[in-house]
Write a protein that holds these residues in place. Structure first.
Motif, short mmCIF file in Angstrom:
data_model
loop_
_atom_site.label_atom_id
_atom_site.label_comp_id
_atom_site.label_asym_id
_atom_site.label_seq_id
_atom_site.Cartn_x
_atom_site.Cartn_y
_atom_site.Cartn_z
N ARG A 287 0.75 -1.20 -0.05
CA ARG A 287 -0.06 -0.01 -0.08
C ARG A 287 0.81 1.23 0.06
NH1 ARG A 287 -4.77 -1.82 1.06
NH2 ARG A 287 -5.00 -4.07 2.06
N ASP A 288 0.36 2.42 -0.49
CA ASP A 288 0.88 3.71 -0.32
C ASP A 288 1.01 4.10 1.11
OD1 ASP A 288 1.47 6.17 -0.20
OD2 ASP A 288 -0.06 6.98 -1.83
N GLU A 316 -7.61 6.14 1.44
CA GLU A 316 -7.05 6.57 0.13
C GLU A 316 -8.14 7.61 -0.70
OE1 GLU A 316 -5.52 4.23 -4.11
OE2 GLU A 316 -6.71 3.37 -2.63
N PRO A 402 -0.27 15.52 0.66
CA PRO A 402 0.19 14.60 -0.47
C PRO A 402 1.07 15.26 -1.26
CG PRO A 402 -1.96 15.01 -0.69
CD PRO A 402 -1.69 15.71 0.73
N TRP A 407 6.62 12.68 0.33
CA TRP A 407 5.22 11.84 -0.19
C TRP A 407 5.23 12.00 -1.83
CZ3 TRP A 407 4.34 8.68 3.51
CH2 TRP A 407 4.18 9.11 4.79
N SER A 408 5.98 12.72 -2.32
CA SER A 408 6.14 12.68 -3.82
C SER A 408 7.41 12.05 -4.37
CB SER A 408 6.05 14.23 -4.24
OG SER A 408 7.07 15.06 -3.87
N GLY A 412 5.93 6.05 -4.85
CA GLY A 412 4.57 6.75 -5.10
C GLY A 412 4.50 7.38 -5.97
N GLN A 415 5.10 6.51 -9.58
CA GLN A 415 3.59 5.92 -10.14
C GLN A 415 2.86 7.23 -10.66
OE1 GLN A 415 2.08 3.45 -7.13
NE2 GLN A 415 3.93 1.85 -7.16
#
Length: 469
Positions: A287-288, A316, A402, A407-408, A412, A415
């Motif tokens: 999972r993210d 999510e 996010p 998180w970037s 992730g 993707q």
């Protein structure tokens, strides 16, 4: 608004009044590294990461200590001839560190290992013996026990009487005066690893579990500190015993006791002993990590958390709404260089000050998103800027923005970049079809994008896409 925390010992909410407002001191029981972390361990660490972030925002400086128990019965039991106890402990410590970092948990100010504070443990044990609250076993085994009946306040953390307690099972009972007495020092045994032994005034041996935290908290935070944290399952016997031995030794110890609720499976505590655990590395591989962080933070820290597939799906979807709003706001109502920020919204501020009410704080975030989207729809861009700024600030406090760099980057981010490239190609094809007045082709492309759950937004600045939330 004054910060209020639920104090387990007082069994009520208390106004938080720090010893030193210039430096908040907090000790949290870290992992016993006999095996890798399950998702319950991550939830516990995240609870105190959120508290630490809020305390830092309010006071500026937080000295945060989270220990590593690298010598323990379980660590010794899981060692092998190929991997000695100290090597196993180090490898498992690295797994915990990776899991914590994976969901954005900040590293502690200090992360001491128990084996580095043996002299400090022996110093406290000596003090307890001198004060009449501990005794060496008369059988010459080298064991030293805390005498629970010598300390009238024993049981005050969990509101129990000594007579109602079960016998302590952390050492051989032969040398005990009372079955509830617990081990401060464990004499060396012939069937245990020869290098898991330290010299002491009572003979060669190793420390008991409880004395480790008393020594490390005092060494790194002082004889009295603000907050002691840990999982609800540690209240007894671990925290009860810590409190007794430290206060009996003359230390003020923890002024507030804060405990997080447990992750459950079908209503039953997730634990290694029950075999119903889910390893953190498996969850993070599937999972993210930001979704994992959001799902673990979404319930109040003191409540039980029963994770299901819907937990991940809801997290999510919520993060999708946050991302879409921030991206849309940055396009349509970008922040001005001279923009004035008046602080966090009152509902968010009040929620966090009320015993770290993260669920209400998340509700405040989504209220601002709804308000901001309505203002963007109405072309009220000046008003919408404040909503965008509020959401950015609130999510930053909780570590769930996010669009933040942490998180970037990584898988992730890769993707997301790949998806963006594909959608942008389809947007370009649609624009070319419209330029050629091939309306049927343009509609087919738009329908294909919509079928994938992606929304297109046409504006004078171009076409932008977002995932439906």
């Amino acid at each position: 608004m004054t910060l209020r925390l639920y104090d387990t010992r007082a069994q009520q909410l208390r106004d938080f009044v720090p010893l030193d407002p210039e430096n908040i001191t907090m000790y949290v029981c870290g992992p016993t590294v006999q095996s890798g972390p399950h998702i319950g361990h991550v939830r516990a660490a995240l609870s105190f990461d959120l508290l630490r972030r809020w305390l830092t925002l309010r006071y500026g400086r937080v000295t945060f200590v989270r220990n590593v128990t690298d010598i323990d019965d379980k660590v010794l039991a899981n060692a092998t001839d190929v991997e000695p106890w100290w090597a196993l402990a180090y490898r498992m410590e690295q797994e915990f560190t990776a899991a914590y970092a994976g969901v954005g948990i900040l590293p502690p100010t200090y992360e001491p290992r128990a084996t580095a504070s043996i002299p400090q443990m022996q110093e406290i044990i000596t003090t307890l013996i001198d004060r009449g609250h501990a005794y060496p076993a008369p059988d010459g085994s080298g064991d030293v026990y805390f005498d629970v009946r010598s300390w009238p306040e024993y049981g005050s953390l969990t509101n129990q009487s000594v007579d109602a307690m079960e016998a302590a099972e952390d050492a051989d009972p032969r040398g005990k005066r009372n079955p509830q007495d617990f081990a401060l020092w464990k004499g060396a045994k012939a069937d245990e690893q020869a290098d898991a032994v330290w010299q002491s005034p009572w003979g060669a041996g190793r420390p008991g579990w409880h004395i480790e935290c008393s020594a490390m908290s005092k060494r790194y935070l002082g004889a009295e500190f603000d907050i002691h944290g840990g999982g609800l399952d540690l209240r007894f016997p671990h925290h009860e015993n810590e409190l007794a031995q430290s206060t009996a030794a003359g230390d003020g110890f923890a002024r507030y006791w804060v405990h997080n609720g447990l992750v459950t499976v079908g209503g039953q505590k997730m634990s290694k002993s029950l075999g119903n655990f889910t390893l953190a590395r498996d969850v993070l591989a599937e999972r993210d990590p930001l979704v994992v962080r959001y799902a673990l933070a979404a319930a109040h820290y003191r409540s039980s958390l029963d994770l299901t597939e819907s937990s991940w799906a809801e997290a999510e979807a919520a993060l999708g709404r946050i991302r879409s709003f921030l991206e849309r706001g940055d396009r349509l109502a970008p922040a001005r260089w001279q923009e004035h920020k008046e602080g966090l919204p009152t509902p968010f501020w009040d929620a966090m000050n009320d015993d770290l009410g993260v669920p209400r704080a998340l509700a405040a975030i989504h209220d601002s998103i709804r308000s901001g989207n309505a203002r963007l729809d109405a072309g009220q861009f000046d008003e919408a800027r404040q909503d965008v700024s509020d959401v950015r600030d609130m999510t930053a406090v909780l570590g769930i923005n996010p669009l933040a760099r942490e998180w970037s980057d990584g898988a992730g981010g890769a993707q997301a970049s790949a998806l963006d490239a594909l959608v942008q190609t389809m947007i370009t094809q649609r624009a070319q079809a419209r330029a050629d007045k091939d309306w049927a082709a343009a509609d087919r492309i738009r329908d294909a994008i919509a079928a994938a759950g992606i929304t297109l937004e046409d504006s004078p600045a171009g076409t932008h896409w977002s995932i439906d939330g």
